[in-house]
Design an enzyme around this catalytic site. Structure first.
Site, PDB file in Angstrom:
ATOM      1  N   ARG A 131     -52.484  78.217  92.695  1.00  0.00           N
ATOM      2  CA  ARG A 131     -51.515  77.230  92.217  1.00  0.00           C
ATOM      3  C   ARG A 131     -50.497  77.908  91.303  1.00  0.00           C
ATOM      4  O   ARG A 131     -50.853  78.786  90.488  1.00  0.00           O
ATOM      5  CB  ARG A 131     -52.254  76.141  91.443  1.00  0.00           C
ATOM      6  CG  ARG A 131     -51.401  74.952  91.005  1.00  0.00           C
ATOM      7  CD  ARG A 131     -50.960  74.129  92.158  1.00  0.00           C
ATOM      8  NE  ARG A 131     -50.482  72.808  91.786  1.00  0.00           N
ATOM      9  CZ  ARG A 131     -49.837  72.009  92.640  1.00  0.00           C
ATOM     10  NH1 ARG A 131     -49.592  72.390  93.884  1.00  0.00           N
ATOM     11  NH2 ARG A 131     -49.430  70.814  92.268  1.00  0.00           N
ATOM     12  N   THR A 180     -43.108  66.208 100.435  1.00  0.00           N
ATOM     13  CA  THR A 180     -43.634  66.558 101.758  1.00  0.00           C
ATOM     14  C   THR A 180     -43.551  68.037 102.112  1.00  0.00           C
ATOM     15  O   THR A 180     -43.766  68.390 103.261  1.00  0.00           O
ATOM     16  CB  THR A 180     -42.882  65.767 102.824  1.00  0.00           C
ATOM     17  OG1 THR A 180     -41.500  66.088 102.676  1.00  0.00           O
ATOM     18  CG2 THR A 180     -43.073  64.291 102.659  1.00  0.00           C
ATOM     19  N   THR A 213     -48.028  75.263  99.894  1.00  0.00           N
ATOM     20  CA  THR A 213     -46.905  74.366  99.574  1.00  0.00           C
ATOM     21  C   THR A 213     -45.764  75.052  98.819  1.00  0.00           C
ATOM     22  O   THR A 213     -45.995  75.952  98.013  1.00  0.00           O
ATOM     23  CB  THR A 213     -47.425  73.186  98.699  1.00  0.00           C
ATOM     24  OG1 THR A 213     -46.358  72.300  98.406  1.00  0.00           O
ATOM     25  CG2 THR A 213     -48.050  73.665  97.401  1.00  0.00           C
ATOM     26  N   GLU A 226     -43.743  72.490  97.685  1.00  0.00           N
ATOM     27  CA  GLU A 226     -43.573  71.159  97.077  1.00  0.00           C
ATOM     28  C   GLU A 226     -42.566  70.308  97.844  1.00  0.00           C
ATOM     29  O   GLU A 226     -42.970  69.592  98.720  1.00  0.00           O
ATOM     30  CB  GLU A 226     -43.200  71.251  95.600  1.00  0.00           C
ATOM     31  CG  GLU A 226     -43.735  70.123  94.732  1.00  0.00           C
ATOM     32  CD  GLU A 226     -43.613  68.716  95.272  1.00  0.00           C
ATOM     33  OE1 GLU A 226     -44.580  68.255  95.899  1.00  0.00           O
ATOM     34  OE2 GLU A 226     -42.605  68.049  95.037  1.00  0.00           O
ATOM     35  N   ASP A 278     -44.405  68.460  90.054  1.00  0.00           N
ATOM     36  CA  ASP A 278     -45.692  67.752  90.207  1.00  0.00           C
ATOM     37  C   ASP A 278     -46.293  67.393  88.837  1.00  0.00           C
ATOM     38  O   ASP A 278     -47.289  66.678  88.766  1.00  0.00           O
ATOM     39  CB  ASP A 278     -46.707  68.604  90.992  1.00  0.00           C
ATOM     40  CG  ASP A 278     -46.630  68.351  92.491  1.00  0.00           C
ATOM     41  OD1 ASP A 278     -45.804  67.524  92.913  1.00  0.00           O
ATOM     42  OD2 ASP A 278     -47.387  68.991  93.246  1.00  0.00           O
ATOM     43  N   SER A 302     -52.223  68.799  91.552  1.00  0.00           N
ATOM     44  CA  SER A 302     -51.949  68.767  92.986  1.00  0.00           C
ATOM     45  C   SER A 302     -52.766  67.666  93.641  1.00  0.00           C
ATOM     46  O   SER A 302     -53.743  67.172  93.059  1.00  0.00           O
ATOM     47  CB  SER A 302     -52.341  70.119  93.586  1.00  0.00           C
ATOM     48  OG  SER A 302     -52.272  70.069  94.993  1.00  0.00           O
ATOM     49  N   SER A 303     -52.350  67.298  94.844  1.00  0.00           N
ATOM     50  CA  SER A 303     -53.165  66.387  95.670  1.00  0.00           C
ATOM     51  C   SER A 303     -53.748  67.129  96.864  1.00  0.00           C
ATOM     52  O   SER A 303     -54.373  66.492  97.730  1.00  0.00           O
ATOM     53  CB  SER A 303     -52.297  65.248  96.196  1.00  0.00           C
ATOM     54  OG  SER A 303     -51.671  64.579  95.144  1.00  0.00           O
ATOM     55  N   GLY A 347     -48.396  66.161 102.461  1.00  0.00           N
ATOM     56  CA  GLY A 347     -48.031  64.757 102.259  1.00  0.00           C
ATOM     57  C   GLY A 347     -48.022  64.283 100.821  1.00  0.00           C
ATOM     58  O   GLY A 347     -48.103  63.082 100.571  1.00  0.00           O
ATOM     59  N   GLY A 348     -47.960  65.212  99.845  1.00  0.00           N
ATOM     60  CA  GLY A 348     -47.939  64.778  98.444  1.00  0.00           C
ATOM     61  C   GLY A 348     -49.196  63.974  98.126  1.00  0.00           C
ATOM     62  O   GLY A 348     -50.272  64.252  98.661  1.00  0.00           O
TER      63      GLY A 348
HETATM   64  N1  GLY Z   1     -46.970  69.623  95.962  1.00  0.00           N
HETATM   65  C1  GLY Z   1     -47.983  68.966  96.715  1.00  0.00           C
HETATM   66  C2  GLY Z   1     -49.298  69.005  96.043  1.00  0.00           C
HETATM   67  O1  GLY Z   1     -49.607  69.981  95.396  1.00  0.00           O
HETATM   68  O2  GLY Z   1     -50.031  68.056  96.145  1.00  0.00           O
END
Ligand code: GLY
Length: 596
Positions: free
Chosen positions: A120, A405, A425, A427, A447, A472-473, A493-494
């Site tokens: 991350r 997305t 990602t 982002e 985020d 994050s998701s 998909g966020g």
């Molecule tokens: N930027 C998407 C996530 O980390 O969930």
């Protein structure tokens, strides 16, 4: 954590829980909630005779083929992941890349170990809690923040892959970047989705000069579908990474280019060479929980994905979902309600746990989830959904941020049974849209919550701080049964990733669907209002759910941004993969080779 240390033979979930909580030296305790016991005594298997071959499921055919080429050459799942990322960064730059971050869940067939890697992005030293507020203390407009230099976190994807490769690679690191280098030099055809995404960002306003030159013909006309796109700068960057590893992004000319791109107008960021130099990826224990006869493992914080997917499943474990199939009102009602409860907790309590006390065990506690499940009524939507007070939680404000997305997920299973489930990602579409070294820099720091306190003055767990990672998701997941790999799945998909992944798992494990049919199920995300792919749903089903009190928001923003990729091992040992038809992905099978 090793799935071999679990007594799967006739294990009840209590035994499984005890094994997970106490039996594993050095393992962070994971919470396990109740479910029915595994069906019958089955010997734990070490998978020494893996004959299933390999498989890659990724969001772009060129990337999937690059991974498969590595597997055919005898590479490991991690080797293939490096090649897939090298190509995705080029051909799907709107979603992921070497200027972004990633999470990887790895299963080693030889040892039974499940481990995760955290690549991350981190906030630079100069980041401040108010950096996404304007002079009047109001949150910046989202896309102004995205395009600012303040949104760029220190990239981590390459450093994470380097760490995973050091531990699980078989082929030389430098070999794995060749598919990306070759494609960048010879060029590739702009795909319909890439063209569509360029069109979307051009419509949002002017691009920085170097990305406009790369993505458009004349600064404003998107490169057409099928046109050949070369990226010699990216090829040169990959050549350096192939020789120097992640150090090529930490110091030297590419690092200097990254810093000057971040520090350019408008709204320059504070990122320095020291921030880049100090980045280190992490190796973390997974967060795992039982779901019926399965063990489900995912990412712990800074992702909320693992905890939230397990919360959804933990609530659903109190419902016989198999008796309520994929076409039933009751099945979707429970899936919606479980999501609403899980999102409320995730929004409130999950953040970078190096900075915030995240009550992971409390959120997944068996009794706590039973109390959450008891809030669901069989025939009526809950009127209001509030976060609960899981054991160990401190009062926190709810934070509605959740990503957009610009993400991609892929799964690799290699010829020895090792598995990678990786979500990666930048982002937003093309990240911050700022380029350096032929690649896009992320905007991952959006985020974070833009405000450090909620409107009642409660501190927000996911507020910005120097060195912190934005929540994050991303939910790369691997599922096991009876000591064996069962399936791997994940999605972009966020915040909706959590709903996409939970839906896919329920579809395969409870509703008995093939991986493709589970992926193709309508996306129904319930974080507040229900955001659903109504075009894929039976109108009578929607009407019945509305009559129960569920408020729908359908249409173009109806949760269609998924890119779910999955691989499942069938009971006869064959692998079956799925690529989300909402994107351009592909599944490539690599047949079993008895000579390896
Ligand atoms: N930027 C998407 C996530 O980390 O969930």
């Amino acid at each position: 954590m090793s799935i071999k240390s679990i007594n799967w033979r006739g294990a009840t979930c209590a035994v499984l829980a005890a094994a997970l909580l106490t039996g594993i030296a050095g393992c962070t305790p994971v919470a396990v909630q109740g479910s029915s016991p595994p069906a019958g005594p089955i010997e734990a298997a070490a998978e020494p005779n893996w004959t299933s071959g390999g498989m890659v499921a990724a969001a772009n055919p060129l990337a999937a083929e690059a991974g498969a080429e590595v597997l055919r050459a005898g590479g490991s799942a991690v080797d293939a992941a490096v090649a897939v990322q090298g190509v995705l960064s080029l051909v799907e730059p709107q979603s992921s890349g070497i200027g972004g971050g990633a999470f990887l869940v790895h299963y080693s067939a030889a040892t039974g170990d499940v481990i995760t890697y955290d690549g991350r992005e981190v906030a630079p030293r100069g980041a401040t809690a108010d950096m996404f507020l304007d002079a009047g203390g109001k949150p910046l407009r989202f896309f102004d923040a995205v395009r600012s230099g303040r949104s760029v976190g220190v990239p981590g994807a390459v450093a994470m892959l380097e760490l995973a490769h050091r531990e699980h690679g078989r082929l030389p690191w430098r070999q794995l970047w060749r598919p990306g280098i070759t494609l960048a030099e010879t060029g590739f055809a702009v795909s319909p989705r890439l063209h569509e995404m360029i069109t979307a960002v051009v419509a949002r306003g002017s691009l920085p000069a170097n990305s406009a030159a790369y993505l458009t013909l004349d600064g404003k006309t998107p490169r057409p579908v099928g046109s050949l796109l070369r990226n010699p700068d990216y090829a040169a960057t990959l050549r350096r990474i192939a020789v120097q590893g992640a150090k090529a992004l930490r110091e030297g000319p590419i690092a200097e280019e990254i810093v000057s791109a971040v520090r350019a107008d408008p709204m320059p960021g504070t990122l320095t060479l020291e921030d880049l130099r100090d980045y280190r990826p992490n190796r973390l224990e997974p967060v795992c929980s039982t779901y019926r006869v399965y063990l489900v493992c995912g990412m712990r914080p800074p992702s909320s994905g693992g905890v939230a997917v397990l919360s959804v499943l933990g609530i659903l474990s109190h419902v016989d979902m198999a008796a309520r199939g994929a076409t039933t009102v009751a099945g979707w009602h429970y899936l919606i309600e479980a999501q609403r409860l899980a999102y409320a907790d995730r929004d409130t309590y999950v953040a970078d746990d190096r900075y915030e006390a995240v009550p992971i065990a409390g959120l997944l506690d068996r009794d706590y989830l039973a109390s959450r499940a008891a809030l669901v009524s069989p025939g009526r939507a809950m009127q209001r959904v509030e976060p609960g007070r899981p054991p160990g939680a401190q009062l926190r404000g709810r934070d509605a941020t959740g990503g957009t997305t610009g993400t991609s997920h892929f799964v690799v299973v290699d010829g020895r049974g090792n598995v990678v489930s990786m979500t990666t990602t930048v982002e937003s579409l093309f990240g911050s849209q700022r380029m350096a070294g032929g690649f896009f820099l992320n905007n991952q720091l959006t985020d974070f919550s833009f405000t450090p306190f909620d409107d009642k003055g409660q501190p927000i767990a996911n507020a910005v701080a120097p060195g912190k990672k934005p929540r994050s998701s991303m939910s790369p997941t691997i599922v096991f049964r009876d000591g064996r790999f069962e399936l791997a799945v994940g999605s972009p998909g966020g915040h909706a990733i959590i709903g996409y992944v939970a839906k896919s798992i329920v579809g395969m494990l409870d509703w008995g669907l093939t991986p493709q049919a589970a992926v193709d199920l309508p996306n129904v995300i319930a974080r507040g209002l229900v955001v659903a792919e109504t075009a894929r749903m039976d109108p009578a089903l929607i009407e019945s759910l509305r009559a129960m009190g569920h408020e729908f928001r359908g249409g173009r923003s109806g949760g269609e941004a998924s890119g779910i990729h999955a691989v499942r091992r069938l009971s006869d040992g064959r692998l079956e993969g799925a690529a989300d038809s909402r994107r351009e992905g592909k599944v490539v099978a690599v047949p079993y080779d008895s000579t390896r």
